[in-house]
Design a protein around this motif. Structure first.
Motif, PDB file in Angstrom:
ATOM      1  N   ASP A  31      -4.634  -5.253  12.154  1.00 19.10           N
ATOM      2  CA  ASP A  31      -4.006  -5.558  10.858  1.00 19.10           C
ATOM      3  C   ASP A  31      -2.763  -6.417  11.030  1.00 19.10           C
ATOM      4  O   ASP A  31      -2.503  -7.325  10.233  1.00 19.10           O
ATOM      5  CB  ASP A  31      -3.611  -4.254  10.149  1.00 19.10           C
ATOM      6  N   THR A  32      -1.983  -6.123  12.078  1.00 16.96           N
ATOM      7  CA  THR A  32      -0.750  -6.897  12.268  1.00 16.96           C
ATOM      8  C   THR A  32      -1.083  -8.350  12.571  1.00 16.96           C
ATOM      9  O   THR A  32      -0.481  -9.269  12.004  1.00 16.96           O
ATOM     10  CB  THR A  32       0.096  -6.298  13.410  1.00 16.96           C
TER      11      THR A  32
ATOM     12  N   ARG B 179      -9.687 -10.810  21.922  1.00 21.54           N
ATOM     13  CA  ARG B 179     -10.422 -10.548  23.168  1.00 21.54           C
ATOM     14  C   ARG B 179     -11.872 -10.128  22.944  1.00 21.54           C
ATOM     15  O   ARG B 179     -12.652 -10.074  23.887  1.00 21.54           O
ATOM     16  CB  ARG B 179      -9.693  -9.495  23.997  1.00 21.54           C
ATOM     17  N   ARG B 180     -12.209  -9.788  21.689  1.00 23.64           N
ATOM     18  CA  ARG B 180     -13.604  -9.437  21.389  1.00 23.64           C
ATOM     19  C   ARG B 180     -14.145 -10.406  20.343  1.00 23.64           C
ATOM     20  O   ARG B 180     -13.468 -11.354  19.964  1.00 23.64           O
ATOM     21  CB  ARG B 180     -13.669  -8.009  20.831  1.00 23.64           C
TER      22      ARG B 180
ATOM     23  N   GLY C 148      -6.314  -8.650  17.209  1.00 28.27           N
ATOM     24  CA  GLY C 148      -7.349  -8.632  16.183  1.00 28.27           C
ATOM     25  C   GLY C 148      -7.169  -7.492  15.197  1.00 28.27           C
ATOM     26  O   GLY C 148      -8.079  -7.163  14.438  1.00 28.27           O
TER      27      GLY C 148
ATOM     28  N   ASN D  30       0.825  -1.212   0.000  1.00 31.49           N
ATOM     29  CA  ASN D  30       0.000   0.000   0.000  1.00 31.49           C
ATOM     30  C   ASN D  30       0.861   1.264   0.000  1.00 31.49           C
ATOM     31  O   ASN D  30       0.412   2.325   0.411  1.00 31.49           O
ATOM     32  CB  ASN D  30      -0.980   0.001   1.188  1.00 31.49           C
TER      33      ASN D  30
ATOM     34  N   VAL E 129      -0.404  -7.373  19.576  1.00 27.88           N
ATOM     35  CA  VAL E 129      -1.429  -6.561  20.258  1.00 27.88           C
ATOM     36  C   VAL E 129      -1.088  -5.067  20.232  1.00 27.88           C
ATOM     37  O   VAL E 129      -1.413  -4.331  21.157  1.00 27.88           O
ATOM     38  CB  VAL E 129      -1.671  -7.049  21.707  1.00 27.88           C
TER      39      VAL E 129
ATOM     40  N   ARG F 176     -10.497  -5.783  14.448  1.00 26.06           N
ATOM     41  CA  ARG F 176     -10.206  -4.380  14.142  1.00 26.06           C
ATOM     42  C   ARG F 176      -9.559  -4.281  12.746  1.00 26.06           C
ATOM     43  O   ARG F 176      -9.539  -3.220  12.139  1.00 26.06           O
ATOM     44  CB  ARG F 176      -9.216  -3.886  15.208  1.00 26.06           C
TER      45      ARG F 176
ATOM     46  N   GLN G 296       0.864   4.375   9.258  1.00 23.30           N
ATOM     47  CA  GLN G 296       1.066   3.786   7.936  1.00 23.30           C
ATOM     48  C   GLN G 296       2.415   4.283   7.411  1.00 23.30           C
ATOM     49  O   GLN G 296       2.876   5.361   7.802  1.00 23.30           O
ATOM     50  CB  GLN G 296      -0.039   4.243   6.968  1.00 23.30           C
TER      51      GLN G 296
HETATM   52  P1  NAP Z   1      -3.782  -2.186  16.584  1.00 25.10           P
HETATM   53  O1  NAP Z   1      -4.517  -1.750  15.386  1.00 25.10           O
HETATM   54  O2  NAP Z   1      -3.664  -1.263  17.749  1.00 25.10           O
HETATM   55  O3  NAP Z   1      -4.458  -3.550  17.070  1.00 25.10           O
HETATM   56  C1  NAP Z   1      -4.074  -4.170  18.264  1.00 25.10           C
HETATM   57  C2  NAP Z   1      -4.964  -5.369  18.501  1.00 25.10           C
HETATM   58  O4  NAP Z   1      -4.547  -6.014  19.694  1.00 25.10           O
HETATM   59  C3  NAP Z   1      -6.434  -4.991  18.690  1.00 25.10           C
HETATM   60  O5  NAP Z   1      -7.251  -5.949  18.069  1.00 25.10           O
HETATM   61  C4  NAP Z   1      -6.603  -5.018  20.206  1.00 25.10           C
HETATM   62  O6  NAP Z   1      -7.880  -5.430  20.606  1.00 25.10           O
HETATM   63  C5  NAP Z   1      -5.628  -6.096  20.614  1.00 25.10           C
HETATM   64  N1  NAP Z   1      -5.072  -5.891  21.951  1.00 25.10           N
HETATM   65  C6  NAP Z   1      -4.481  -4.777  22.454  1.00 25.10           C
HETATM   66  N2  NAP Z   1      -4.043  -4.999  23.712  1.00 25.10           N
HETATM   67  C7  NAP Z   1      -4.369  -6.287  23.998  1.00 25.10           C
HETATM   68  C8  NAP Z   1      -4.180  -7.103  25.141  1.00 25.10           C
HETATM   69  N3  NAP Z   1      -3.544  -6.660  26.230  1.00 25.10           N
HETATM   70  N4  NAP Z   1      -4.648  -8.380  25.101  1.00 25.10           N
HETATM   71  C9  NAP Z   1      -5.267  -8.837  23.989  1.00 25.10           C
HETATM   72  N5  NAP Z   1      -5.478  -8.111  22.879  1.00 25.10           N
HETATM   73  C10 NAP Z   1      -5.031  -6.845  22.892  1.00 25.10           C
HETATM   74  O7  NAP Z   1      -2.267  -2.591  16.248  1.00 25.10           O
HETATM   75  P2  NAP Z   1      -1.653  -3.260  14.917  1.00 25.10           P
HETATM   76  O8  NAP Z   1      -2.495  -4.365  14.425  1.00 25.10           O
HETATM   77  O9  NAP Z   1      -0.236  -3.519  15.250  1.00 25.10           O
HETATM   78  O10 NAP Z   1      -1.710  -2.093  13.847  1.00 25.10           O
HETATM   79  C11 NAP Z   1      -1.059  -0.853  14.120  1.00 25.10           C
HETATM   80  C12 NAP Z   1      -1.236   0.091  12.919  1.00 25.10           C
HETATM   81  O11 NAP Z   1      -0.460  -0.393  11.828  1.00 25.10           O
HETATM   82  C13 NAP Z   1      -2.672   0.194  12.458  1.00 25.10           C
HETATM   83  O12 NAP Z   1      -2.952   1.512  12.091  1.00 25.10           O
HETATM   84  C14 NAP Z   1      -2.704  -0.697  11.260  1.00 25.10           C
HETATM   85  O13 NAP Z   1      -3.683  -0.305  10.311  1.00 25.10           O
HETATM   86  C15 NAP Z   1      -1.294  -0.556  10.709  1.00 25.10           C
HETATM   87  N6  NAP Z   1      -0.906  -1.771   9.976  1.00 25.10           N
HETATM   88  C16 NAP Z   1      -1.218  -1.840   8.643  1.00 25.10           C
HETATM   89  C17 NAP Z   1      -0.910  -2.977   7.926  1.00 25.10           C
HETATM   90  C18 NAP Z   1      -1.268  -3.060   6.472  1.00 25.10           C
HETATM   91  O14 NAP Z   1      -1.197  -4.072   5.871  1.00 25.10           O
HETATM   92  N7  NAP Z   1      -1.683  -1.984   5.868  1.00 25.10           N
HETATM   93  C19 NAP Z   1      -0.283  -4.069   8.547  1.00 25.10           C
HETATM   94  C20 NAP Z   1       0.003  -3.983   9.903  1.00 25.10           C
HETATM   95  C21 NAP Z   1      -0.325  -2.828  10.619  1.00 25.10           C
HETATM   96  P3  NAP Z   1      -9.187  -4.492  20.393  1.00 25.10           P
HETATM   97  O15 NAP Z   1      -9.494  -4.584  18.926  1.00 25.10           O
HETATM   98  O16 NAP Z   1     -10.193  -5.126  21.277  1.00 25.10           O
HETATM   99  O17 NAP Z   1      -8.757  -3.128  20.834  1.00 25.10           O
END
Ligand code: NAP
Length: 310
Positions: free
Chosen positions: A158-159, A179-180, A156, A50, A241, A184, A288
């Motif tokens: 993107d990562t 956890r839900r 849950g 992307n 997470v 996301r 991003q």
């Molecule tokens: P994130 O979006 O903050 O998601 C974290 C996930 O972990 C959420 O589902 C959250 O649950 C869960 N979580 C957080 N604390 C927890 C805990 N203590 N125990 C259990 N579950 C927990 O983080 P991310 O997935 O690393 O993404 C970070 C950013 O990078 C985002 O903006 C994402 O769009 C971007 N990204 C993009 C790509 C791509 O391909 N474009 C790839 C990777 C990352 P809840 O949903 O219940 O809050």
């Protein structure tokens, strides 16, 4: 020992490398300080599809290398060192900011903080003890160790879903524990995971403990709805997470939000004149590659304006 420059950029992820490129191209002497490999978090991404311009996608490592080479070709210097603190100009050397590092001090007219974020841990018993022995935070790095094994991905977002899909290349089964009861992650990723027969989901479940000796053998789960405790056998646990901003070295020097991210305005200015922030380390980042790079460019242009006003 110390080095002097006009712009010191802390961090060589997409934000720092774009900042370094823009600052150096503006004719400002620029030092990019990085303790590890240039590229930041994208170095762990097997494919970035992307980032505009790369129609077929590109590996994160390669994209980071291109960004680094481009910044260096523009004249930015790289210093491999760990930053321990930032001394703002008000208390710094001759009205300049001082970045203290493991190698030498970098004295600069402007500083751009682009230190990104690091993996968030679950903080449950067994996690730290079994890290490297079944607990991992990097599917790209450790996935190949789990050929024909059963693994769990916690999270849950993107990562988590990107990791789960990548792990299907190696593992016999990948269970996403969330956890839900709703992800996301983006719809596109959700659809890919839903279509993959190797990916299963365990909803409304939190990990209470990671178990095993000498390596991981299971996770103890709690159902968030019923409170029921169960044991789920797995060979590996990939924790995805989210992340926490790398701002510990700032030690209260710059204003942070409640999550530890640097508070900035639209020009990427912090509350300290001549100190800017860019990328995942700043408040409200879209996290991003493209937005981090954009932040870096904005921060460098603001730094140039600031320096010419001195
Ligand atoms: P994130 O979006 O903050 O998601 C974290 C996930 O972990 C959420 O589902 C959250 O649950 C869960 N979580 C957080 N604390 C927890 C805990 N203590 N125990 C259990 N579950 C927990 O983080 P991310 O997935 O690393 O993404 C970070 C950013 O990078 C985002 O903006 C994402 O769009 C971007 N990204 C993009 C790509 C791509 O391909 N474009 C790839 C990777 C990352 P809840 O949903 O219940 O809050």
């Amino acid at each position: 020992m110390s080095k002097t420059c006009q712009v010191a950029v802390i961090g060589a992820g997409p934000a720092g490398l774009a900042a370094g490129l823009y600052a150096a191209r503006s004719g400002l002497s620029t030092i990019i300080i990085e303790m590890a490999f240039p590229g930041g978090q994208i170095a762990n991404a097997p494919r970035v599809d992307n980032y505009p311009g790369f129609v077929e996608g590109i590996s994160g490592i390669e994209l980071g290398q291109y960004m680094h080479s481009q910044a260096e070709q523009a004249g930015a210097e790289t210093l491999t060192a760990e930053v321990s603190s930032l001394v703002p100009a008000t208390q710094g050397s001759g009205g300049h900011h001082v970045v203290r590092t493991s190698e030498e001090d970098v004295i600069a007219e402007a500083v751009i903080v682009a230190t990104g974020a690091r993996y968030r841990m679950l903080g449950v018993p067994g996690e730290a003890e079994l890290t490297g022995r079944g607990v991992s935070y990097c599917a790209t790095c450790d996935g190949p160790f789990y050929r024909e094994k059963k693994v769990a991905v916690i999270g849950g977002g993107d990562t988590a879903i990107t990791d789960a899909l990548e792990l299907t290349t190696f593992a016999s089964q990948v269970t996403v524990i969330h956890r839900r009861d709703e992800l996301r992650a983006s719809r596109a990723l959700q659809e890919k995971a839903g279509d993959n027969p190797k990916v299963a989901f365990l909803w409304n479940a939190v990990v209470e403990e990671v178990l095993g000796q000498p390596g991981v053998s299971s996770v103890r789960l709690k159902d968030t709805k019923s409170g029921r405790i169960s044991e789920f056998p797995v060979d590996g646990v990939f924790v995805a997470v989210g992340s926490v901003p790398s701002t510990g070295f700032l030690n209260g020097v710059i204003a942070l939000d409640e999550g530890g991210c640097i508070i900035i305005n639209e020009q990427m200015e912090t509350d300290i004149a001549g100190v800017f922030a860019a990328g995942d380390v700043r408040h409200n980042s879209a996290r991003q590659v493209i937005t981090a790079a954009g932040d870096g460019a904005t921060a460098a242009l603001s730094a140039r304006r600031y320096i010419s006003s001195l």
